[in-house]
Motif scaffolding. Structure first.
Motif, mmCIF file in Angstrom:
data_model
loop_
_atom_site.group_PDB
_atom_site.id
_atom_site.type_symbol
_atom_site.label_atom_id
_atom_site.label_comp_id
_atom_site.label_asym_id
_atom_site.label_seq_id
_atom_site.Cartn_x
_atom_site.Cartn_y
_atom_site.Cartn_z
ATOM 1 N N ASP A 185 0.825 -1.210 0.000
ATOM 2 C CA ASP A 185 0.000 0.000 0.000
ATOM 3 C C ASP A 185 0.870 1.275 0.000
ATOM 4 O O ASP A 185 1.886 1.318 -0.673
ATOM 5 N N PHE A 216 0.301 4.283 -1.334
ATOM 6 C CA PHE A 216 0.372 4.641 -2.749
ATOM 7 C C PHE A 216 1.169 5.921 -2.979
ATOM 8 O O PHE A 216 2.034 5.973 -3.871
ATOM 9 N N ASP A 217 0.889 6.956 -2.222
ATOM 10 C CA ASP A 217 1.569 8.237 -2.455
ATOM 11 C C ASP A 217 3.068 8.124 -2.236
ATOM 12 O O ASP A 217 3.870 8.627 -3.031
ATOM 13 N N THR A 271 4.737 6.118 -4.995
ATOM 14 C CA THR A 271 4.861 6.911 -6.226
ATOM 15 C C THR A 271 6.112 7.787 -6.185
ATOM 16 O O THR A 271 6.893 7.830 -7.144
ATOM 17 N N ASP A 313 -4.697 -1.949 -1.905
ATOM 18 C CA ASP A 313 -4.999 -0.753 -2.692
ATOM 19 C C ASP A 313 -4.929 -1.108 -4.184
ATOM 20 O O ASP A 313 -3.877 -1.478 -4.704
ATOM 21 N N GLU A 314 -6.059 -0.980 -4.874
ATOM 22 C CA GLU A 314 -6.131 -1.388 -6.280
ATOM 23 C C GLU A 314 -5.233 -0.558 -7.189
ATOM 24 O O GLU A 314 -4.943 -0.961 -8.320
ATOM 25 N N ARG A 315 -4.770 0.589 -6.729
ATOM 26 C CA ARG A 315 -3.912 1.432 -7.567
ATOM 27 C C ARG A 315 -2.479 0.938 -7.619
ATOM 28 O O ARG A 315 -1.708 1.343 -8.500
ATOM 29 N N ILE A 316 -2.075 0.081 -6.668
ATOM 30 C CA ILE A 316 -0.675 -0.332 -6.565
ATOM 31 C C ILE A 316 -0.247 -1.179 -7.758
ATOM 32 O O ILE A 316 0.824 -0.957 -8.343
ATOM 33 N N PRO A 321 -1.316 -1.506 -11.041
ATOM 34 C CA PRO A 321 -1.000 -0.789 -12.286
ATOM 35 C C PRO A 321 0.173 0.181 -12.137
ATOM 36 O O PRO A 321 0.933 0.390 -13.089
ATOM 37 N N LEU A 322 0.328 0.772 -10.947
ATOM 38 C CA LEU A 322 1.460 1.672 -10.726
ATOM 39 C C LEU A 322 2.780 0.919 -10.886
ATOM 40 O O LEU A 322 3.683 1.361 -11.612
#
Length: 815
Positions: A201, A203-204, A207, A232-235, A237-238
């Motif tokens: 997780d 995310f910020d 990044t 966290d679903e954004r991780i 694809p990131l």
């Protein structure tokens, strides 16, 4: 006799500070059955401290010395001790103030045992040791003569501070010299490095971490990213997008969350050669890999390297073991400063590395290929690996020539503290001496040089940073300085203080920030290098009365300034006018600043008021005049002070400003007592210059209807049974104490022209009558007070009593 008694007390304290003794294996037995209850494995006495380590079969153990009483709950595991199988055995380790006596109490067994800290032979040796050390103080013969022959309390204070120093710099860590010398050429890192980056997780932070890695990591170094089943679903694809773009990146995904340790081990299974463990909330800096591996390239026995960072425990800066949250861009600026440092002086051996960003030597990874999974999802595993490597002859180092921002705790959040507590117990059980290694590292702080440099960089925002020059032993100006520092920290973020050191050619550097103060000793010749970290400086002379070489220190500080830097000189006393900073002459009265010839006659006969000084008063003032000439502004705290300064240097009048101090606490008004007794109140710490001899003479005239009460202290050389001494007080308590003692009026007996007098203004604030001599800032303030009276300095004791009785009597009649 009072002087001899005071001297005996100080010499006794000096002796006990010299005492050294070590005892081993002192048994603690049940006084009834004789059964072994515990053991004091170690008792070490040094610098008036008693360090104790041992074990006990009890829930509570008490210790008492001549200075301190402690009830201690034993909570350390002791698997190293043969009694480990006994139920209820726990260890303890602590330090207490003291050196003369030690009493151990275990109430559970009614045990009270006195420990003999010195054998007869050791006591004789310690006595000889302190005697030899005392001989060195005979060089202060002028102060010794001034105190014992003339009762000079200022000379007595100086002797006491040398024999029994307060806030001694001896306890401060000393910076390794050469920190700003040209650095040796970097060794080439000829092989690629595998960087293991577990992600969960955050995310910020992830990044920013990935962006920094892309910017500052050579493409030849492989990055092994392990997604530890981040919810966290954004991780996903990131990470996938970043890996596709960067190249030489291996992306692994755990099917379920395994924690930091298991994720790192997955990376270690794949890694080849040297490795870096990197947290996803650590933001790397230019050329970080090559810089981080320099210690390993220079010494094959170095197993790990940890950089300084915003949050990295013993490698944290600006304050050790304190988390720092820098403004955007500040950490990169701090790293640019770190890059200037000489790696030879910026590297220090440590008991462990810290895994947020830790370089690991391939040679030791071959012997210890994985982290121990006993540490669960994380915290403490790198300590375990490092101590195992240390057992194989490895060294671990901190590196102050690289600085990284580490957010800290992003992945585990509130779970962090719980994991730390649990895993620390495992570390203590496996490596019983580890805590002592960490404590010794923190006490000695071999990274104090880089830490000070980073602290300076942390408050360098491109504006003028205040740099104060102040004496080491405090005094009246210290209260002013404390308030100034607090204001700077709250407003601009920090301030710097330079103080003289007990050892020649060293100076104490303090950097005050919102997190606290970082303090250390640096070589005087390197002071300009440290100050060069600040792009703009405002040097402020506060006070150097007790410095060993006051002129040398302020001249060195001024030499470090550039044309755009600001210099301000504050007159908390008259030290620049004369080494007798209160202008008390060799005849022990206010000199009134006579002509140069008379000044020189007095100057030659002054007791040692400070350290080094030139042979003539003219040379003294000329060197100070060069400082004042460079000054952009001069600050005095009363019109009277301005007149005295400008009498010696008329040319500085145009840039001399008067700015009186303000009371931080203003005592409320006190009603006039209705009793017939007259009680003269005196406020403060009263030495000779503050009027101690005047009070002694007045005390001979006291009787049932006339008393003297000192709310504060009185120099023992002028003690009298007829003077009541209250002792220490707080400004908040002045009015209540005045009521308690029935004070009918105040007397401010200072016999020197004070530059500002807090006591005088506090007395005035109570609304009671106040009397003083007609000189200095205190005399001027009291002369302007409706219930004030000033009298001539040459008044006799009888005249003083008479004038005070008239003042109080008039007020009682309402006139």
């Amino acid at each position: 006799m009072a002087r001899l008694d005071a001297a005996r007390r100080v010499i006794a304290r000096f002796h006990w500070r010299q005492v050294r003794s070590t005892l081993h294996s002192v048994p603690l037995r049940d006084p009834v059955s004789g059964q072994m209850l515990g053991m004091l494995d170690l008792i070490a006495v040094a610098d008036r401290k008693i360090h104790i380590k041992g074990w006990i079969q009890a829930g509570l153990i008490g210790f008492a010395t001549e200075l301190e009483h402690v009830a201690w709950i034993p909570d350390a595991q002791r698997p190293d001790h043969p009694a480990q199988d006994r139920q209820g055995v726990t260890g303890f380790e602590l330090s207490l103030d003291g050196a003369q006596q030690l009493v151990v109490r275990v109430d559970e067994y009614s045990l009270e045992q006195t420990v003999q800290l010195q054998s007869a032979t050791r006591a004789a040796w310690n006595l000889a040791r302190s005697g030899m050390a005392l001989i060195g103080f005979l060089s202060d013969w002028r102060d010794i003569w001034a105190y014992f022959a003339h009762g000079d309390s200022e000379a007595g204070n100086r002797l006491e501070q040398r024999l029994d120093p307060i806030n001694s710099a001896e306890t401060l860590p000393t910076a390794c010299p050469g920190l700003f010398d040209p650095a040796p050429q970097e060794r080439a890192l000829t092989t690629s490095v595998d960087i293991i980056l577990p992600v969960y997780d955050a995310f910020d932070d992830v990044t920013v971490c990935l962006n920094r890695l892309a910017m500052h990591t050579d493409p030849r170094h492989r990055i092994i990213v392990i997604n530890d089943a981040s919810p966290d679903e954004r991780i996903v694809p990131l990470l996938q997008g970043w890996a596709d773009t960067r190249g030489n990146t291996l992306l692994l995904t755990n099917d379920q969350n395994h924690g930091f340790v298991a994720s790192v081990n997955l990376g270690l299974d794949i890694a080849k050669g040297h490795v870096v463990l990197l947290n996803s909330d650590a933001f790397v800096v230019p050329d970080w890999v090559d810089r981080l591996f320099q210690p390993i390239l220079r010494d094959g026995q170095v197993a790990t390297v940890t950089p300084m960072a915003t949050d990295s425990e013993i490698f944290s800066a600006p304050v050790e073991c304190a988390r720092f949250e820098p403004e955007p861009g500040l950490a990169l600026h701090m790293d640019a400063v770190a890059r200037r440092l000489n790696i030879a002086a910026a590297v220090a051996e440590a008991p462990t590395g810290v895994g947020f960003c830790m370089a690991m030597n391939a040679a030791f990874l071959a012997k210890i290929p994985k982290l121990d999974t006993d540490f669960g999802r994380g915290y403490g595993e790198e300590v375990d690996w490092c101590r195992k490597a240390a057992g194989l002859g490895a060294r671990h180092v901190g590196l102050g020539s690289i600085y990284i921002e580490h957010r800290g705790g992003s992945s585990f959040g509130a779970e962090k503290l719980k994991r730390i507590r649990e895993n620390n117990r495992t570390i203590q059980a496996r490596y019983p001496g580890y805590d002592e290694l960490v404590a010794r590292f923190r006490q000695n702080d071999p990274m104090i040089g880089p830490r000070l440099a980073m602290a300076l960089a942390s408050i360098d925002h491109g504006q003028n940073v205040p740099v104060y020059l102040s004496e080491r032993l405090g005094g009246g100006s210290e209260h002013w300085l404390d308030r100034k520092i607090a204001g700077h920290v709250e407003g601009a973020g920090g301030a710097v203080v330079l103080r003289d050191d007990v050892e020649d050619n060293f100076v104490i550097l303090e950097v005050h920030t919102a997190l606290g103060a970082t303090r250390g000793r640096i070589a005087l010749r390197e002071m300009a290098d440290y100050l060069s970290v600040l792009r703009n400086r405002n040097l402020i002379y506060s006070c150097l009365v007790r410095a060993g070489d006051p002129l040398g220190l302020i001249e060195a500080a001024c030499a470090a300034l550039t044309e755009t830097d600001h210099l301000e000189v504050c007159f908390h006393d008259y030290f620049p006018l004369c080494p007798s900073y209160n202008l008390i002459s060799a005849e022990r009265r206010f000199c009134e600043l006579p002509d140069v010839a008379e000044c020189q006659s007095c100057y030659a006969r002054l007791a040692a008021t400070s350290g080094q000084r030139p042979p003539t008063i003219a040379q003294w003032r000329e060197r100070w005049n060069r400082v004042l000439d460079r000054a952009n502004s001069i600050l005095v705290f009363s019109e009277n002070s301005r007149d005295l300064v400008c009498r010696v240097w008329p040319e500085v009048a145009a840039k001399t400003d008067v700015m009186p101090h303000q009371l931080s606490v203003r005592p409320p008004p006190v009603p006039m007592p209705v009793h017939r007794k007259t009680v003269m109140g005196v406020l403060g710490a009263i030495g000779y210059s503050k009027g101690a001899s005047v009070l002694r003479d007045l005390s001979a005239l006291t009787h049932d209807a006339f008393e003297i009460v000192v709310i504060g202290k009185l120099d023992p050389a002028y003690a009298s049974k007829k003077i009541k001494i209250h002792g220490n007080y707080s400004p908040e308590d002045i009015s209540e104490l005045a009521k308690l003692y029935g004070i009918t009026g105040w007397f401010v007996p200072s016999v020197w022209p004070e530059t500002f007098c807090y006591a005088a203004h506090e007395c005035i604030a109570t609304g009671l009558p106040v009397m003083s001599f007609d000189l200095g800032a205190h005399g001027a303030a009291i002369a302007d007070y409706r219930r004030g009276k000033v009298v001539a300095l040459d008044c006799s004791a009888k005249e003083l009593r008479s004038e005070f009785l008239k003042l109080v009597s008039n007020e009682n009649r309402g006139s």
